[in-house]
Design a protein around this motif. Structure first.
Motif, mmCIF file in Angstrom:
data_model
loop_
_atom_site.group_PDB
_atom_site.id
_atom_site.type_symbol
_atom_site.label_atom_id
_atom_site.label_comp_id
_atom_site.label_asym_id
_atom_site.label_seq_id
_atom_site.Cartn_x
_atom_site.Cartn_y
_atom_site.Cartn_z
ATOM 1 N N VAL A 130 0.842 -1.206 0.000
ATOM 2 C CA VAL A 130 0.000 0.000 0.000
ATOM 3 C C VAL A 130 0.873 1.250 0.000
ATOM 4 O O VAL A 130 0.681 2.166 -0.812
ATOM 5 N N VAL A 131 1.863 1.274 0.910
ATOM 6 C CA VAL A 131 2.735 2.445 1.041
ATOM 7 C C VAL A 131 3.525 2.677 -0.247
ATOM 8 O O VAL A 131 3.583 3.794 -0.777
ATOM 9 N N GLY A 132 4.147 1.606 -0.762
ATOM 10 C CA GLY A 132 4.983 1.720 -1.963
ATOM 11 C C GLY A 132 4.171 2.174 -3.166
ATOM 12 O O GLY A 132 4.606 3.030 -3.943
ATOM 13 N N THR A 133 2.953 1.612 -3.331
ATOM 14 C CA THR A 133 2.099 1.996 -4.452
ATOM 15 C C THR A 133 1.698 3.469 -4.331
ATOM 16 O O THR A 133 1.726 4.218 -5.312
ATOM 17 N N TYR A 134 1.363 3.892 -3.097
ATOM 18 C CA TYR A 134 0.978 5.287 -2.849
ATOM 19 C C TYR A 134 2.116 6.239 -3.215
ATOM 20 O O TYR A 134 1.935 7.186 -3.997
ATOM 21 N N LEU A 139 4.723 9.855 -7.397
ATOM 22 C CA LEU A 139 5.962 10.274 -8.063
ATOM 23 C C LEU A 139 5.861 10.124 -9.578
ATOM 24 O O LEU A 139 6.656 10.684 -10.318
ATOM 25 N N ASN A 140 4.867 9.331 -10.046
ATOM 26 C CA ASN A 140 4.759 9.055 -11.478
ATOM 27 C C ASN A 140 3.409 9.498 -12.025
ATOM 28 O O ASN A 140 2.685 8.735 -12.676
ATOM 29 N N GLY A 141 3.053 10.745 -11.752
ATOM 30 C CA GLY A 141 1.838 11.329 -12.320
ATOM 31 C C GLY A 141 0.578 10.565 -11.963
ATOM 32 O O GLY A 141 -0.303 10.403 -12.812
ATOM 33 N N ASN A 142 0.467 10.088 -10.725
ATOM 34 C CA ASN A 142 -0.714 9.387 -10.224
ATOM 35 C C ASN A 142 -1.099 8.144 -11.019
ATOM 36 O O ASN A 142 -2.261 7.765 -11.085
ATOM 37 N N GLU A 143 -0.107 7.524 -11.664
ATOM 38 C CA GLU A 143 -0.368 6.258 -12.359
ATOM 39 C C GLU A 143 -0.263 5.114 -11.342
ATOM 40 O O GLU A 143 0.835 4.730 -10.931
ATOM 41 N N ILE A 144 -1.417 4.573 -10.949
ATOM 42 C CA ILE A 144 -1.413 3.549 -9.905
ATOM 43 C C ILE A 144 -0.649 2.299 -10.342
ATOM 44 O O ILE A 144 0.076 1.689 -9.558
ATOM 45 N N LEU A 145 -0.784 1.929 -11.628
ATOM 46 C CA LEU A 145 -0.121 0.703 -12.097
ATOM 47 C C LEU A 145 1.399 0.829 -12.051
ATOM 48 O O LEU A 145 2.098 -0.115 -11.685
ATOM 49 N N ILE A 146 1.903 2.021 -12.413
ATOM 50 C CA ILE A 146 3.354 2.239 -12.334
ATOM 51 C C ILE A 146 3.800 2.150 -10.873
ATOM 52 O O ILE A 146 4.805 1.514 -10.536
ATOM 53 N N GLY A 147 2.996 2.787 -9.980
ATOM 54 C CA GLY A 147 3.312 2.734 -8.552
ATOM 55 C C GLY A 147 3.351 1.307 -8.049
ATOM 56 O O GLY A 147 4.289 0.900 -7.352
ATOM 57 N N LEU A 148 2.355 0.524 -8.424
ATOM 58 C CA LEU A 148 2.263 -0.880 -8.000
ATOM 59 C C LEU A 148 3.459 -1.676 -8.512
ATOM 60 O O LEU A 148 4.086 -2.448 -7.786
#
Ligand SMILES: [Zn+2]
Length: 266
Positions: A130-134, A139-148
């Protein structure tokens, strides 16, 4: 001004309850591996709930609550108040407080038992994801998949690097055991790196993501190495040095937590 006082007061109250939770988990989980009733460490009599929560001595034998109990309460309240007023830019307040609680639990159990438990690693993996994805989505323009993706890759790297180091440590330990055997000494079962550290590195990898896990591991290993070196120097100066001290187990857990804490909060 009134609002300011009120917020600080709220953070202090929440910090006190968080401290109680950290103490409770550290009191029961290493012993029963589940959320059982807390018992007196001296006489094993279970605490009445009200007694336990108000930090009173054991009713049966009069044993006072440990210094650790009070230290955790004070430090958690201080940390909550501070990071409430100056929140972590990466985490914000709610996630920041959860991470503080998690780091508190891992640190206390690791320092007291040299143990990183599987249930805490599992809970940490969920929190870490959860923390890492958030963090990495933001950091990447609110792209959840990139965050994940970055969070998952960070977890794989953290786990993988420490796993390899652990295997290497195992090889060294086996080589050393053979040497000791041929020298006629008993094998002392020393392990250079604990297995729980591998899982912890995976959890921190999920939290910090691919971009930062390398830095955290490097900081942790350097910090752990420096402290060990200091320890060895003290032994050498005091002429208490022996061959065994050279391979003394380095508990990396607290150093990894310290470097992750630095990266996430400061
Ligand atoms: Zn007692």
């Amino acid at each position: 001004m009134g609002i300011m006082v009120a917020t600080v007061l709220i953070s202090i109250i929440l910090g006190w309850f968080a401290g109680l939770f950290i103490n409770y988990v550290a009191d029961v989980l290493p012993f029963t591996r589940r959320f059982s009733r807390a018992a007196c460490p001296e006489c094993q009599t279970p605490f009445p709930l009200a007694n336990y929560l108000t930090l009173r001595p054991c009713r049966q034998c009069g044993k006072k609550r440990s210094l650790r109990t009070w230290l955790v309460q004070i430090l958690t309240v201080a940390a909550f108040a501070y990071f409430w007023l100056f929140p972590s830019k990466a985490l914000g307040i709610p996630l920041g407080m959860l991470v503080l609680i998690y780091f508190g639990i891992i640190t206390v159990i690791d320092l007291e038992h040299r143990l990183i438990l599987h249930p805490t690693s599992l809970a940490g993996a969920v929190l870490g994801l959860v923390v890492g994805t958030y963090i990495h989505s933001r950091l990447n323009g609110n792209e959840i998949l990139i965050g994940l993706g970055k969070s998952l890759l960070g977890g794989v790297v953290g786990f993988g690097v420490m796993f390899l180091l652990y295997q290497l440590g195992g090889l060294v330990a086996r080589y050393r055991a053979r040497r000791l055997q041929t020298a006629g000494q008993a094998d002392d079962q020393e392990e250079a790196l604990g297995g729980g550290d591998v899982y912890l590195a995976g959890v921190l990898g999920l939290m910090l993501g691919l971009d930062f896990i390398g830095i955290a591991l490097a900081y942790g290993v350097i910090l752990g190495g420096l402290v060990s070196l200091l320890f060895l120097t003290v032994l050498l100066v005091r002429r208490r040095y022996s061959n065994a001290a050279l391979m003394t187990f380095i508990p990396y857990g607290p150093y990894f937590i310290l470097s992750a804490f630095y990266l996430l909060f400061l």
